[in-house]
Write an enzyme that holds these catalytic residues in place. Structure first.
Site, short mmCIF file in Angstrom:
data_model
loop_
_atom_site.label_atom_id
_atom_site.label_comp_id
_atom_site.label_asym_id
_atom_site.label_seq_id
_atom_site.Cartn_x
_atom_site.Cartn_y
_atom_site.Cartn_z
N GLU A 132 16.95 36.42 61.30
CA GLU A 132 17.12 37.07 60.01
C GLU A 132 15.89 37.91 59.72
O GLU A 132 14.77 37.51 60.04
CB GLU A 132 17.32 36.06 58.87
CG GLU A 132 17.46 36.76 57.52
CD GLU A 132 17.95 35.85 56.39
OE1 GLU A 132 18.25 36.37 55.30
OE2 GLU A 132 18.04 34.63 56.62
N CYS A 174 20.71 35.72 54.03
CA CYS A 174 20.74 36.40 52.73
C CYS A 174 20.48 37.89 52.86
O CYS A 174 20.87 38.67 51.98
CB CYS A 174 19.72 35.76 51.80
SG CYS A 174 20.07 34.03 51.42
N ASN A 229 27.87 35.29 54.49
CA ASN A 229 26.87 34.22 54.66
C ASN A 229 26.79 33.40 53.37
O ASN A 229 26.52 33.95 52.30
CB ASN A 229 25.50 34.82 54.96
CG ASN A 229 24.40 33.77 54.92
OD1 ASN A 229 24.27 32.96 55.84
ND2 ASN A 229 23.60 33.78 53.86
N GLU A 230 27.06 32.12 53.48
CA GLU A 230 26.94 31.19 52.35
C GLU A 230 27.68 31.67 51.10
O GLU A 230 27.19 31.52 49.98
CB GLU A 230 25.45 30.94 52.03
CG GLU A 230 24.70 30.25 53.16
CD GLU A 230 23.22 30.02 52.84
OE1 GLU A 230 22.74 30.57 51.82
OE2 GLU A 230 22.55 29.32 53.60
#
Length: 676
Positions: free
Chosen positions: A60, A267, A385-386
């Site tokens: 990331e 994120c 993502n999430e």
């Protein structure tokens, strides 16, 4: 009658020895009580192949992992866009060389690049003659890079920039020390007014004559006039295969032998707001034309030199499968309604075409123009993502799922929703499982997937790590708990297909998250204990998990497993025993290997590696990069039955070299035998 001083000392010494012997005997008794037996069916007949994909890495853009890290660009804010599109704007970390009487510097919107219009305008007020003479070293601007540029003697650096001038250009390009002291490398760029009346690309090759890890790039002149600069880049020539990856950090990844790489987040993919989310179309094509963006989750600007193409190239260079995570119309704070998400779906389809399309396709042709005519091996995508708990996620996900399944039926699609405890209410090939927790809880989660249904989508444990006070900035305690968790994943690899630690990198000058796997600055690097722990699993992908059982007395702090694997280097076969002792007392582990010829194991070539330290909270650092690393030794006595002392708070690995022998392989019929 009293004792003399000498007699008193003798008495005290004797008493001390007696006390020590008493406690030593007690200690031996405690150690003897902590016994365990690992029984292994080493024949392989009841074994099961571990997926080739089980252990990989997750990258990331966090902690300046790429910008100023793995991506070897030395210049920060190379296009002057980080201050935003409005002018005048902040040019940080660029700084001015010279006073207000000698130079005026500001941004304007005169760049020749349509997607990043901001350029830097230098009005030079001094000259080499006349009443206002420039300083001997000239005036201009400098860039310190990402907390200093590492310039090394004898190495070559390619400097590229675009320039325009109202008159003749006489520009010095140089690497110097942080205070402009010491010329490490320099060249002069000269040209007539007509040569630079329009934007002109300049390339220069600088060879360093000295080393300084805290250098900067300077562009200076002693000639009066107006100069515009844009898209200033400096790259070392010794990047991996010339692909732009910093060689020492890249090698750390190679040593992990990852089967896959998940990218670019995290994120970073979502953004706090959609306007700041990573968008792949803005991160392909010529680097000069990429607008860059502010990653509002981790709060820094990236020029997106490490873009979608480079991530795919990184996966290929690592011989790892790419797993592309794309935005599904959801950020931390805003969402696209499912009725309006189709443009995002098309963006994802175009991204797959960029990776896999042939050279005649719209997006495949752009990939080919970037130097990669053959398609990349993209087989996995993750929808967001999430985001599972977000209002529009499920509706958006189904739109993506249906479109991708129709266009690319072979691609495996990963859902953000966790299916480990409750079955998914939507179709998926895998579900995402993230876990950040304490050391004790992580250790206990070694059995989490024992209870998962054996049918349905498999798990992708794409983010795991011990965090908080147990982790510090990368402790042994954290690594041991994570190792136990991974042994549990290995044993449950029939329902867990992939796993990766997070985060992968941290620039020590910009810690946005603790802990991380690999720590670096401009010229140094080290692996945390969690990095070294992961290397113990580097041979697990595609190996055979042997059926084993562990019986322990008075201890539930031990977890162990066994695999067989073949070395890609010497083509020899090994049985690998892994044992994590999470407790504070040594354990005498008896290993019984059943189903083997007694003479099939060799002492010569069998090794023992132990990851431990004097304190469970010990960490590595730049000053002590190898404080907590595996220590390897030869195994002196190898046999079907062995006794191994597993030290307190340790991760022990035994690689037992085998003679080639005919053993039944898992999944074979009763008449088929092969050598392992």
């Amino acid at each position: 009658m009293g004792l003399s001083k000498a007699s008193c000392n003798v008495f005290l010494l004797q008493l001390f020895i007696v006390v020590c012997l008493v406690f030593q005997c007690f200690d031996v008794k405690v150690h003897a009580d902590l016994n365990a037996t690992l029984t292994v069916d080493a024949s392989g007949a009841s074994g099961r192949q571990i997926p080739e994909t089980l252990f990989g890495i997750f990258f990331e853009e966090i902690n300046h992992a790429g910008a100023g890290g793995l991506w070897a660009e030395l210049v920060s804010n190379r296009g002057f866009e980080a201050g935003g599109p409005n002018i005048p704007s902040n040019i940080d970390p660029w700084s001015i060389i010279g006073s207000e009487t000698s130079i005026n510097v500001e941004t304007d919107r005169t760049s020749c690049f349509e997607r990043n219009k901001v350029a830097l305008r230098l009005e030079v007020l001094c000259d080499s003659t006349g009443n206002n003479i420039c300083p001997a070293d000239g005036v201009g601007v400098y860039n310190p890079g990402f907390w200093g540029m590492n310039i090394e003697q004898g190495k070559k650096y390619k400097v590229v920039f675009y320039a325009r001038s109202t008159g003749p250009l006489n520009l010095s390009v140089s690497f110097t020390g942080s205070n402009s002291v010491g010329n490490l490398a320099s060249t002069m760029i000269k040209g007539s007014a007509s040569d630079f009346s329009n934007w002109t690309k300049v390339e220069a090759l600088l060879v360093a004559k000295a080393t300084n890890p805290n250098s900067r790039l300077q562009l200076t002149t002693t000639t009066k006039g107006v100069i515009w600069l844009d898209q200033v880049s400096a790259m070392p020539l010794d990047t991996y295969k010339g692909h732009g990856f910093r060689s020492d950090l890249f090698q750390m990844l190679v040593d992990m032998k990852p089967s896959f790489i998940r990218f670019p987040g995290g994120c970073f993919v979502e953004g706090d707001w959609l306007m700041n989310a990573f968008r792949w179309k803005a991160a392909v094509g010529p680097w000069e034309e990429r607008p860059g963006h502010f990653g509002d989750v981790w709060k820094y600007w990236t020029d997106d030199g490490l873009g979608y193409f480079e991530f795919l190239q990184l996966a290929e260079d690592l011989d790892a499968l790419p797993i592309w995570v794309f935005n599904n119309g959801v950020s931390h704070n805003d969402e696209v309604d499912t009725t309006a998400v189709l443009p995002f779906v098309q963006e994802a389809l175009d991204g797959i075409e960029f990776a896999r399309g042939d050279q005649t396709s719209k997006w495949g042709s752009i990939r080919a123009s970037m130097g990669h005519p053959e398609p990349f091996n993209l087989k996995y995508v993750a929808v967001g993502n999430e985001d599972c708990g977000k209002k529009n996620y499920r509706g958006n996900y189904l739109k993506f799922y249906g479109a991708i399944r129709r266009a690319y039926p072979d691609i495996e699609i990963i859902s953000n929703c966790d299916g480990s405890s409750t079955p998914l209410d939507h179709p998926a090939d895998m579900y995402d499982y993230h876990i950040y927790t304490s050391a004790n809880d992580m250790f206990s989660r070694a059995t989490t997937f024992n209870r998962v249904t054996r049918s349905g989508p498999k798990a992708f444990v794409s983010e795991y790590a011990v965090t908080g006070k147990d982790a510090g900035q990368g402790s042994l305690l954290a690594a041991l708990a994570e190792a136990a968790f991974l042994i549990g994943l290995e044993k449950n690899s029939d329902v867990v297909k992939m796993a990766s630690y997070a985060p992968l990198f941290v620039n020590a000058n910009d810690r946005r998250w603790n802990p991380d796997s690999i720590v670096f600055n401009s010229f140094q690097l080290y692996g945390t204990p969690s990095y070294w722990m992961q290397l113990f699993f580097s041979e697990s992908n595609g190996a055979t998990l042997l059926n084993s059982s562990l019986q322990a007395t008075a201890s539930n702090s031990l977890i162990a497993s066994a695999i067989t694997w073949q070395s890609s280097v010497d083509k020899k076969n090994y049985i690998r025993i892994k044992a994590v002792n999470f407790g504070a007392t040594a354990v005498n582990l008896k290993i019984s290997l059943n189903g083997l010829d007694p003479n099939s194991l060799q002492s010569s070539g069998s090794t023992k590696s132990v990851l431990t330290s004097t304190n469970v909270m010990d960490e590595n650092s730049f000053s002590q990069p190898k404080k907590v690393v595996p220590i390897q030794s030869l195994v002196q006595s190898v046999g079907k039955d062995m006794n191994v002392i597993v030290a307190p708070h340790s991760f022990t690995l035994l690689d037992l070299l085998k003679e080639s022998s005919n053993l039944k392989m898992p999944g074979s019929d009763s008449s088929t035998w092969s050598s392992i």
